[in-house]
Design an enzyme around this catalytic site. Sequence first.
Site, mmCIF file in Angstrom:
data_model
loop_
_atom_site.group_PDB
_atom_site.id
_atom_site.type_symbol
_atom_site.label_atom_id
_atom_site.label_comp_id
_atom_site.label_asym_id
_atom_site.label_seq_id
_atom_site.Cartn_x
_atom_site.Cartn_y
_atom_site.Cartn_z
ATOM 1 C CG ASP A 154 19.202 18.883 -12.583
ATOM 2 O OD1 ASP A 154 18.174 19.492 -12.929
ATOM 3 O OD2 ASP A 154 20.217 18.777 -13.287
ATOM 4 N NE ARG A 155 14.597 12.120 -6.263
ATOM 5 C CZ ARG A 155 13.632 11.210 -6.274
ATOM 6 N NH1 ARG A 155 13.016 10.929 -7.409
ATOM 7 N NH2 ARG A 155 13.277 10.588 -5.170
#
Length: 265
Positions: free
Chosen positions: A80-81
């Site tokens: 995930d970012r």
Amino acid sequence: MPEEFPFTQCETPSEKAGSNSVQPYPPLNILYQDEHIVAIDKPPGLLVHRSPIDRHETRFAVQTLRDQLNKHVFPAHRLDRPTSGVLLFSFDSKTAALLGQQLMNKQVQKQYHAIVRGYVKHSGLIDYALKYRYDKIADKHKRPQQAPQQATTVYESLANYELPFAVGKYETARYSLVKLLPSTGRKHQLRRHMVHIRHPILGDTTHGDGKQNKFLQTHFSFQNLALSCTQMGFYHPITGKWLSVFVRMHSEMQRVLDAWQEYQV
């Protein structure tokens, strides 16, 4: 014995080329590299590749690493970012597919460290199926799924902290450092699983505790997600040899824990 590759500060292309070579972005830290695969320490906030989630973003792990190594790279998995840590790539699509198959077959061992709300005083298994949560932008072309997907995570308490600050309705703020070992890779699995057992990960703006996040920002200038992938173990897709690539948790997480040493219980 498994072969291990700890964090090392590698020579960057700009260092090799001399002072006249200019990097548009800071180089990514290389954790392991051979002729087939490369693993980096992804900083928080960096997208793996272009995404409709943020059409204005100009920096991506795939492009940055390609420019840094002057070679095409193919991501073998995703982070995930806001999540930092070990991110694995291959130099061709076939090798990436072989790594992806290991992930599908649950042959890859992943370890994360996280800082969560509340006291976690034991170890345990979270076996809680997760329904895919669709993003209106990123997932608009995906077919809705009906049944929740199996998801399991082992967690282990490593340290507990009690800070003399009132947050919300509580007179003190309690936190824990935990190790997380997921055996499946569902969307936001670790973040949602920790919310399920009422210990949300700090800095999680989607599933977490807004009051705790604001407290961390105000008092400790912490604005990241307190989640790092600190180790990945897998069979080398070409040689078949077991590899274990690891890295320390993100420096901002370590900075906060260092500030909390006097509050450890």
